[in-house]
Design a protein around this motif. Structure first.
Motif, PDB file in Angstrom:
ATOM      1  N   ASN A 545       0.789  -0.765   0.048  1.00 41.62           N
ATOM      2  CA  ASN A 545       0.253   0.215  -0.038  1.00 41.62           C
ATOM      3  C   ASN A 545       1.063   1.149  -0.135  1.00 41.62           C
ATOM      4  O   ASN A 545      -0.185   1.942  -0.988  1.00 41.62           O
ATOM      5  CB  ASN A 545      -1.403  -0.274   1.180  1.00 41.62           C
ATOM      6  CG  ASN A 545      -1.964  -0.821   0.802  1.00 41.62           C
ATOM      7  OD1 ASN A 545      -2.478  -1.022   0.104  1.00 41.62           O
ATOM      8  ND2 ASN A 545      -2.921  -1.853   2.290  1.00 41.62           N
ATOM      9  N   LEU A 546       2.051   1.151   0.647  1.00 40.36           N
ATOM     10  CA  LEU A 546       2.701   2.609   0.995  1.00 40.36           C
ATOM     11  C   LEU A 546       3.258   2.977  -0.359  1.00 40.36           C
ATOM     12  O   LEU A 546       3.403   3.447  -0.537  1.00 40.36           O
ATOM     13  CB  LEU A 546       3.438   2.612   1.875  1.00 40.36           C
ATOM     14  CG  LEU A 546       2.874   2.352   3.812  1.00 40.36           C
ATOM     15  CD1 LEU A 546       3.803   2.041   4.422  1.00 40.36           C
ATOM     16  CD2 LEU A 546       1.720   3.626   3.839  1.00 40.36           C
ATOM     17  N   LEU A 547       3.701   1.637  -1.119  1.00 44.21           N
ATOM     18  CA  LEU A 547       4.573   2.157  -2.023  1.00 44.21           C
ATOM     19  C   LEU A 547       3.805   2.152  -3.083  1.00 44.21           C
ATOM     20  O   LEU A 547       4.984   3.014  -4.290  1.00 44.21           O
ATOM     21  CB  LEU A 547       5.432   0.727  -2.143  1.00 44.21           C
ATOM     22  CG  LEU A 547       7.061   0.639  -1.584  1.00 44.21           C
ATOM     23  CD1 LEU A 547       7.605  -1.609  -1.963  1.00 44.21           C
ATOM     24  CD2 LEU A 547       8.372   1.152  -2.027  1.00 44.21           C
ATOM     25  N   HIS A 548       2.825   1.574  -3.049  1.00 39.07           N
ATOM     26  CA  HIS A 548       1.951   1.706  -4.544  1.00 39.07           C
ATOM     27  C   HIS A 548       1.483   3.205  -4.405  1.00 39.07           C
ATOM     28  O   HIS A 548       1.592   4.012  -5.543  1.00 39.07           O
ATOM     29  CB  HIS A 548       0.824   1.059  -4.178  1.00 39.07           C
ATOM     30  CG  HIS A 548      -0.755   1.420  -5.587  1.00 39.07           C
ATOM     31  ND1 HIS A 548       0.007   1.097  -6.452  1.00 39.07           N
ATOM     32  CD2 HIS A 548      -1.137   1.631  -5.576  1.00 39.07           C
ATOM     33  CE1 HIS A 548      -1.032   1.272  -7.403  1.00 39.07           C
ATOM     34  NE2 HIS A 548      -1.816   2.223  -7.012  1.00 39.07           N
ATOM     35  N   ASN A 549       1.049   3.907  -3.336  1.00 39.48           N
ATOM     36  CA  ASN A 549       0.538   5.676  -2.726  1.00 39.48           C
ATOM     37  C   ASN A 549       1.998   6.084  -3.399  1.00 39.48           C
ATOM     38  O   ASN A 549       1.990   7.133  -3.311  1.00 39.48           O
ATOM     39  CB  ASN A 549       0.580   5.262  -1.584  1.00 39.48           C
ATOM     40  CG  ASN A 549      -0.657   4.820  -1.010  1.00 39.48           C
ATOM     41  OD1 ASN A 549      -1.442   4.777  -1.521  1.00 39.48           O
ATOM     42  ND2 ASN A 549      -1.791   5.218  -0.128  1.00 39.48           N
ATOM     43  N   ALA A 550       3.270   5.723  -3.143  1.00 38.28           N
ATOM     44  CA  ALA A 550       4.736   6.609  -3.054  1.00 38.28           C
ATOM     45  C   ALA A 550       4.670   6.487  -4.881  1.00 38.28           C
ATOM     46  O   ALA A 550       5.107   7.297  -5.625  1.00 38.28           O
ATOM     47  CB  ALA A 550       5.802   6.289  -2.959  1.00 38.28           C
ATOM     48  N   LEU A 551       4.437   5.185  -5.498  1.00 39.42           N
ATOM     49  CA  LEU A 551       5.122   5.814  -6.659  1.00 39.42           C
ATOM     50  C   LEU A 551       3.856   6.665  -7.347  1.00 39.42           C
ATOM     51  O   LEU A 551       4.236   7.212  -8.037  1.00 39.42           O
ATOM     52  CB  LEU A 551       4.412   4.293  -7.408  1.00 39.42           C
ATOM     53  CG  LEU A 551       5.799   3.379  -7.058  1.00 39.42           C
ATOM     54  CD1 LEU A 551       5.490   1.822  -7.394  1.00 39.42           C
ATOM     55  CD2 LEU A 551       7.197   3.749  -8.157  1.00 39.42           C
ATOM     56  N   GLU A 552       2.708   5.951  -6.954  1.00 42.76           N
ATOM     57  CA  GLU A 552       1.735   7.205  -7.459  1.00 42.76           C
ATOM     58  C   GLU A 552       1.903   8.823  -7.053  1.00 42.76           C
ATOM     59  O   GLU A 552       1.939   9.631  -8.467  1.00 42.76           O
ATOM     60  CB  GLU A 552       0.212   7.230  -7.013  1.00 42.76           C
ATOM     61  CG  GLU A 552      -0.728   5.384  -7.487  1.00 42.76           C
ATOM     62  CD  GLU A 552      -1.759   5.625  -7.348  1.00 42.76           C
ATOM     63  OE1 GLU A 552      -1.859   6.068  -6.842  1.00 42.76           O
ATOM     64  OE2 GLU A 552      -2.046   4.740  -8.336  1.00 42.76           O
ATOM     65  N   ALA A 553       2.744   9.033  -6.363  1.00 40.41           N
ATOM     66  CA  ALA A 553       2.891  10.533  -6.222  1.00 40.41           C
ATOM     67  C   ALA A 553       3.958  11.002  -5.980  1.00 40.41           C
ATOM     68  O   ALA A 553       4.827  12.220  -6.564  1.00 40.41           O
ATOM     69  CB  ALA A 553       2.923  10.036  -4.680  1.00 40.41           C
ATOM     70  N   SER A 554       4.590   9.757  -6.982  1.00 38.98           N
ATOM     71  CA  SER A 554       5.781  10.292  -7.786  1.00 38.98           C
ATOM     72  C   SER A 554       6.163  11.136  -8.595  1.00 38.98           C
ATOM     73  O   SER A 554       5.344  10.536  -9.659  1.00 38.98           O
ATOM     74  CB  SER A 554       7.692   9.181  -7.171  1.00 38.98           C
ATOM     75  OG  SER A 554       8.931  10.039  -7.855  1.00 38.98           O
ATOM     76  N   PRO A 555       6.890  12.175  -9.533  1.00 38.12           N
ATOM     77  CA  PRO A 555       6.671  12.912  -9.981  1.00 38.12           C
ATOM     78  C   PRO A 555       7.537  12.069 -11.260  1.00 38.12           C
ATOM     79  O   PRO A 555       8.493  11.467 -11.050  1.00 38.12           O
ATOM     80  CB  PRO A 555       8.209  14.066  -9.856  1.00 38.12           C
ATOM     81  CG  PRO A 555       7.552  14.573  -8.409  1.00 38.12           C
ATOM     82  CD  PRO A 555       7.570  13.121  -8.187  1.00 38.12           C
ATOM     83  N   THR A 556       7.338  11.936 -12.789  1.00 38.12           N
ATOM     84  CA  THR A 556       7.985  11.219 -13.820  1.00 38.12           C
ATOM     85  C   THR A 556       9.856  11.576 -13.480  1.00 38.12           C
ATOM     86  O   THR A 556       9.848  13.329 -13.145  1.00 38.12           O
ATOM     87  CB  THR A 556       8.096  11.822 -15.153  1.00 38.12           C
ATOM     88  OG1 THR A 556       5.878  11.274 -14.776  1.00 38.12           O
ATOM     89  CG2 THR A 556       8.324  10.710 -15.800  1.00 38.12           C
TER      90      THR A 556
END
Length: 640
Positions: A545-556
């Motif tokens: 859950n935390l990694l998935h959220n981090a990926l979605e929030a991270s800029p390209t």
């Protein structure tokens, strides 16, 4: 995995570990803590202080404690003078007015100051507790006291109130007129019984009710029609002929204890009435009863008393003001016409309610039932629980119900939502997942290249893992309810993150985000060992859950970094991405259903992650800013 060199040390000496432990305790305190010198220079502050004043640590260390964190005329603006008043081993405790640095908003705080030694120098530890709500309660209490005095002064019945020390706190105007004794002669003193009875001083009925001394009541009032009051718990009433101001009067008096919301007896109230004029006294008594109930009622919902004499004689004899917000009805109009209450219900609910009330016999057990009716936004159902106790009056055989109606809509909605989620998860998702996993297992029997086989293995393992997660959905519910028993095992976090890496890699590559993993300052590999204790499937769900959220929030084009550090008794996992949590959800980041900018987001990821972490004896915190991005800190215990 993608790797990256890191110059962080791989361990800490004992002194450093001890300091870190102290800092962890310091930051975990639920009150704002500041360490500063006598001139206002801030040496350290904890997480609670940062949240209370909306500042990060670096900004706070550049501010002056007395000047920037307190109102212009607050005592703390003379900080050096205050600090000089603290002796070694002593402390200061007082109230002041704090303010948010750079803003005009101010709030009340309780200040506790104590001299300490901080990293080899003398310093002051100041604890701040927000007492804004406490001040509001004190103000409300003063207002209610004034309102109570005004209300009782308006009551045409002689009324006085004593506190728990048997001293008079209210002696209303009617009591002055009735007895000829001014309130100034009674306030702060025990009731002088010679106002009512000739001879030496004695306790009055309010004194005995306050003590609960039924034996002495019977001795003093046994020949005066003493009886428990039917409609006020622990209250007693009596009648006597007394000589008041030189005139013989037939007097009815009633004394009742009054309590706070915890049920603690705070004092007693006594009313005195000349029953020579029956009509006047009946009207006044009804007014007194109504006001007494309004004053002493602290029960949420609708409190009511329902009276049933026969088929044609049934009515509400009392209904609280809660009927306004629960049913939108005026309580006084409901007392005049009970149909206003029942016509707001469906016919079947009305019949159930009336049948329950009218068919009862005396019982010491609460009678309960739940019903629903339209009344919420957009015509949604409102769920209400009825709890009532039945008594049969000896004098006329009437059935009297004392009950309360409570709005349990939120509980019902949660129950329905949980049932629906469980149904969807178990029925609509489980079957196709079984098919995916089964097809993967079948493909593994085929002649595949090594790359193809790796892909199929990942598909198969992911399907099995998700099936296991679905089978553990009720585990999260039990964790939330506090009834879950953890099945502990040793879990290697390096293996967990390697497994998650394979699952998340396609999403990361698609967005152009790198995944990097470090253990104690060095690049982490599958062969590393960093153990914690708990249930692997739950921990995988937490970090997924935390990694998935981090990926979605991270800029390209940026990277998501996982940095693991072990200490003496815990393991710290720092998940960092360059995106910042939106300001409007930072205070509710771990609340359920809080999401931002995700088309299919449920807002349950961080909420369930925190539940799992705490079930393992750990915790999750975070920091976020536009400059530094977001750090999620997961603390977990390690096996002994």
């Amino acid at each position: 995995m993608t790797t990256k060199d890191d110059n962080n040390p791989s361990g800490h000496d004992a002194g450093r570990a001890g300091l870190q432990d102290l800092l962890q305790v310091f930051h975990g305190v639920n009150e704002a803590l500041f360490v500063h010198d006598s001139k206002g220079g801030i040496l350290e502050l904890n997480e609670r202080a940062m949240r209370m004043f909306g500042v990060d640590r670096n900004r706070a260390l550049d501010l002056d404690f007395g000047r920037d964190f307190f109102a212009p005329h607050a005592p703390m603006r003379k900080l050096s003078r205050l600090c000089s008043r603290i002796d070694a081993g002593g402390n200061l405790l007082f109230s002041s007015t704090a303010r948010i640095p750079g803003e005009g908003r101010q709030f009340s705080v309780e200040v506790y100051m104590k001299k300490i030694a901080w990293r080899g120098r003398e310093a002051v530890l100041t604890t701040l507790r927000d007492i804004t709500r406490h001040k509001e309660y004190e103000s409300r209490l003063r207002i209610r006291r004034k309102q109570l005095e005004a209300i009782l002064d308006a009551v045409p019945i002689a009324t006085f109130v004593i506190d728990h020390e048997h001293k008079v706190v209210i002696w209303n105007k009617a009591c002055e007129a009735f007895t000829g004794v001014l309130r100034d002669k009674t306030l702060g003193r025990a009731v002088d019984s010679r106002i009512f009875y000739p001879g030496p001083g004695r306790q009055v009925l309010a004194d005995l009710v306050l003590e609960g001394n039924v034996e002495k009541m019977c001795t003093l009032y046994g020949d005066k029609n003493l009886a428990p009051c039917l409609y006020i718990p622990d209250a007693y009433e009596a009648r006597d002929t007394l000589n008041i101001q030189g005139e013989a009067r037939d007097i009815y008096f009633l004394a009742a204890p009054y309590q706070d919301v915890q049920g603690r007896v705070l004092g007693a109230i006594e009313t005195i009435q000349d029953v020579s004029d029956r009509t006047r006294v009946e009207r006044a008594l009804k007014s007194s009863e109504r006001r007494l109930r309004e004053i002493t009622s602290n029960i949420p919902g609708v409190v009511y008393q329902y009276y049933v004499q026969d088929r044609d004689t049934k009515m509400f004899t009392f209904i609280s003001d809660g009927v306004r917000w629960m049913f939108g009805l005026d309580p006084y109009k409901v007392l005049e016409d009970q149909e206003l209450f029942f016509q707001s219900m469906d016919e079947d609910i009305r019949a159930t309610f009336l049948q329950a009330l009218e068919s009862g016999g005396e019982s010491d057990e609460l009678q309960e039932f739940i019903f629903s009716m339209p009344g919420g936004p957009d015509g949604e159902k409102v769920w209400i629980k009825n709890r009532a106790l039945c008594r049969v009056r000896e004098e006329d055989g009437a059935v009297v119900w004392n009950g309360v109606l409570t709005d349990i809509t939120q509980e019902k909605r949660l129950e329905i939502m949980r049932s629906e989620v469980e149904r969807i998860v178990r029925h609509d998702m489980k079957s196709p997942l079984i098919g995916i996993a089964g097809l993967g297992r079948h493909l593994l029997k085929e002649d595949l290249s090594e790359k193809q086989r790796n892909f199929v293995v990942t598909i198969y393992q992911s399907g099995i893992k998700l099936l296991r997660m679905l089978n553990n959905t009720m585990s999260l519910l039990r964790i939330e309810q506090g009834t879950y028993t953890l099945k502990e095992e040793r879990v290697n976090l390096a293996e967990v993150f390697c497994s998650l890496h394979e699952e998340l890699l396609p999403s990361a590559e698609n967005k152009g985000v790198k995944l990097e993993y470090y253990l104690n300052g060095a690049a982490m590999t599958r062969s590393d060992s960093v153990e914690t204790k708990g249930e692997r499937i739950l921990l995988e769900s937490l970090f997924a859950n935390l990694l998935h959220n981090a990926l979605e929030a991270s800029p390209t084009g940026e990277s998501v970094q996982v940095v693991i550090k072990r200490s003496k008794d815990s393991c710290l996992v720092d998940i960092h991405n360059q995106g910042a949590v939106p300001a409007n959800i930072r205070d509710r980041f771990f609340d359920r259903y809080v999401t931002h900018g995700k088309q299919y987001g449920t807002g349950l990821g961080t909420y369930s992650a925190l539940l799992i972490a705490r079930a393992h004896g750990g915790d999750i915190t975070f920091t976020t800013s536009e400059e530094e991005g977001t750090h999620l800190f997961v603390t977990l215990p390690i096996p002994y």
